[in-house]
Design a protein around this motif. Structure first.
Motif, PDB file in Angstrom:
ATOM      1  N   THR A  90      14.290  47.307  65.503  1.00 50.52           N
ATOM      2  CA  THR A  90      13.397  47.726  64.420  1.00 50.52           C
ATOM      3  C   THR A  90      13.569  49.215  64.127  1.00 50.52           C
ATOM      4  O   THR A  90      13.453  49.650  62.973  1.00 50.52           O
ATOM      5  N   GLY A  91      13.849  50.002  65.161  1.00 53.31           N
ATOM      6  CA  GLY A  91      14.150  51.415  64.941  1.00 53.31           C
ATOM      7  C   GLY A  91      15.369  51.605  64.063  1.00 53.31           C
ATOM      8  O   GLY A  91      15.471  52.589  63.321  1.00 53.31           O
ATOM      9  N   GLY A  92      16.304  50.650  64.125  1.00 52.75           N
ATOM     10  CA  GLY A  92      17.468  50.700  63.251  1.00 52.75           C
ATOM     11  C   GLY A  92      17.116  50.434  61.807  1.00 52.75           C
ATOM     12  O   GLY A  92      17.724  51.007  60.891  1.00 52.75           O
ATOM     13  N   SER A  93      16.131  49.576  61.583  1.00 53.04           N
ATOM     14  CA  SER A  93      15.659  49.347  60.207  1.00 53.04           C
ATOM     15  C   SER A  93      15.058  50.626  59.643  1.00 53.04           C
ATOM     16  O   SER A  93      15.323  51.012  58.487  1.00 53.04           O
ATOM     17  N   ILE A  94      14.243  51.296  60.462  1.00 53.56           N
ATOM     18  CA  ILE A  94      13.652  52.568  60.024  1.00 53.56           C
ATOM     19  C   ILE A  94      14.750  53.591  59.746  1.00 53.56           C
ATOM     20  O   ILE A  94      14.700  54.322  58.752  1.00 53.56           O
ATOM     21  N   ALA A  95      15.755  53.632  60.623  1.00 49.75           N
ATOM     22  CA  ALA A  95      16.843  54.600  60.467  1.00 49.75           C
ATOM     23  C   ALA A  95      17.618  54.360  59.173  1.00 49.75           C
ATOM     24  O   ALA A  95      18.011  55.312  58.491  1.00 49.75           O
ATOM     25  N   GLN A  96      17.853  53.098  58.835  1.00 49.15           N
ATOM     26  CA  GLN A  96      18.559  52.799  57.581  1.00 49.15           C
ATOM     27  C   GLN A  96      17.747  53.259  56.374  1.00 49.15           C
ATOM     28  O   GLN A  96      18.288  53.846  55.436  1.00 49.15           O
ATOM     29  N   GLN A  97      16.450  52.975  56.400  1.00 50.58           N
ATOM     30  CA  GLN A  97      15.588  53.397  55.291  1.00 50.58           C
ATOM     31  C   GLN A  97      15.575  54.915  55.177  1.00 50.58           C
ATOM     32  O   GLN A  97      15.644  55.474  54.074  1.00 50.58           O
ATOM     33  N   LEU A  98      15.492  55.586  56.313  1.00 48.24           N
ATOM     34  CA  LEU A  98      15.501  57.046  56.340  1.00 48.24           C
ATOM     35  C   LEU A  98      16.801  57.595  55.756  1.00 48.24           C
ATOM     36  O   LEU A  98      16.791  58.532  54.945  1.00 48.24           O
ATOM     37  N   ALA A  99      17.927  57.004  56.159  1.00 44.96           N
ATOM     38  CA  ALA A  99      19.225  57.484  55.678  1.00 44.96           C
ATOM     39  C   ALA A  99      19.417  57.217  54.199  1.00 44.96           C
ATOM     40  O   ALA A  99      20.062  58.014  53.496  1.00 44.96           O
ATOM     41  N   ALA A 100      18.848  56.126  53.690  1.00 41.81           N
ATOM     42  CA  ALA A 100      18.974  55.810  52.272  1.00 41.81           C
ATOM     43  C   ALA A 100      18.068  56.683  51.411  1.00 41.81           C
ATOM     44  O   ALA A 100      18.461  57.141  50.335  1.00 41.81           O
ATOM     45  N   ASP A 101      16.848  56.922  51.895  1.00 41.62           N
ATOM     46  CA  ASP A 101      15.859  57.673  51.109  1.00 41.62           C
ATOM     47  C   ASP A 101      16.004  59.183  51.253  1.00 41.62           C
ATOM     48  O   ASP A 101      15.631  59.932  50.339  1.00 41.62           O
ATOM     49  N   HIS A 102      16.522  59.626  52.399  1.00 40.75           N
ATOM     50  CA  HIS A 102      16.609  61.068  52.696  1.00 40.75           C
ATOM     51  C   HIS A 102      18.006  61.393  53.241  1.00 40.75           C
ATOM     52  O   HIS A 102      18.147  61.855  54.385  1.00 40.75           O
ATOM     53  N   PRO A 103      19.048  61.172  52.461  1.00 39.81           N
ATOM     54  CA  PRO A 103      20.418  61.302  52.961  1.00 39.81           C
ATOM     55  C   PRO A 103      20.774  62.689  53.478  1.00 39.81           C
ATOM     56  O   PRO A 103      21.624  62.822  54.371  1.00 39.81           O
TER      57      PRO A 103
END
Length: 255
Positions: A90-103
């Protein structure tokens, strides 16, 4: 606290943010803390590792984008420039969202046992977890279905997981995060992830199937996929190859 977020810190070197799922929005204790520190020990030889948790008391309707924004604020307030991130499950899901929204905040990105959306088995198990928690029942037995496909194994594991919840406690924060992940689907946003990305996946992961992992890597420009055949969900991060593979990627180009 890191801008209001609880965290554990170990090692020396450039920062590495680690995002995991924990049942409670606080630093793990006891066996959970020992297990977490054991997992990050190899990374602490090359990085200052920050295992960052979510704040308690988030609104139950919190989305994955809103959760990622909380971590983004903490990173901006604490570090100069982009940081490397290791996101597991689940931390990986958060990390993907973070990388997409705040590159601009993410240097290199390592994902372990995750994908751009939950698979059907993982979604069903997490919904059962949330349902049990909301009804005041011990929720962890619901996760037995994502560990093994054996009916006998599931019954035995469900009993052990039931015992693991014997301390009681409030599962509201866990439900909030899992509910956010239930609505998480980054398939249309993967191209927005600009960070160099490595995804390490077990060939028998039931939470995030290998097909979904392949779709994730195909959507992120230049991403790489490493598969551990025969490994299930949790077996991916406990595999002895996980830390060396992740570190080789994270330290590429560094002296």
């Amino acid at each position: 606290m890191m801008n209001g977020l609880p965290y554990l810190k170990a090692g020396e070197g450039p920062p590495l943010i680690v995002l995991l799922f924990t049942p409670r929005a606080t630093n793990p204790t006891g066996v959970a803390r020992w297990s977490t520190m054991r997992m990050i020990r190899p990374f602490a030889e090359r990085f200052t590792v920050y295992v960052v948790n979510r704040p308690p008391g988030l609104p139950p309707t919190t989305t994955m984008a809103e959760l990622a924004a909380v971590y983004a604020q903490a990173i901006k307030a604490t570090f100069d420039g982009p940081v490397n991130i290791l996101g597991v499950s689940t931390g990986g899901s958060i990390a993907q969202q973070l990388a997409a929204d705040h590159p601009a905040l993410v240097g290199r990105l390592v994902l372990g046992g995750t994908a751009c959306t939950l698979g059907p088995v993982g979604r069903q198990a997490q919904r059962a977890y949330m349902d049990r928690a909301r009804r005041g029942r011990r929720p962890s037995p619901a996760l037995a279905t994502v560990v093994t496909e054996s009916a006998i194994g599931r019954r035995l594991l469900a009993g052990l997981l039931w015992l693991s919840d014997s301390g009681g406690g409030d599962h509201t924060d866990a439900v909030t995060v899992l509910n956010a992940e239930d609505g998480f689907d980054l398939r249309g946003r993967l191209r927005d992830i600009q960070a160099a990305t490595l995804l390490i996946q077990g060939g028998k992961d039931l939470v995030y199937p290998l097909e979904s992992a392949g779709q994730t890597v195909e959507g992120i420009p230049g991403a790489r996929l490493v598969v551990y055949p025969g490994r299930g969900h949790s077996g991916t991060f406990t595999d002895k190859r996980f830390a060396p593979d992740a570190l080789t990627f994270l330290t590429a180009g560094r002296p």
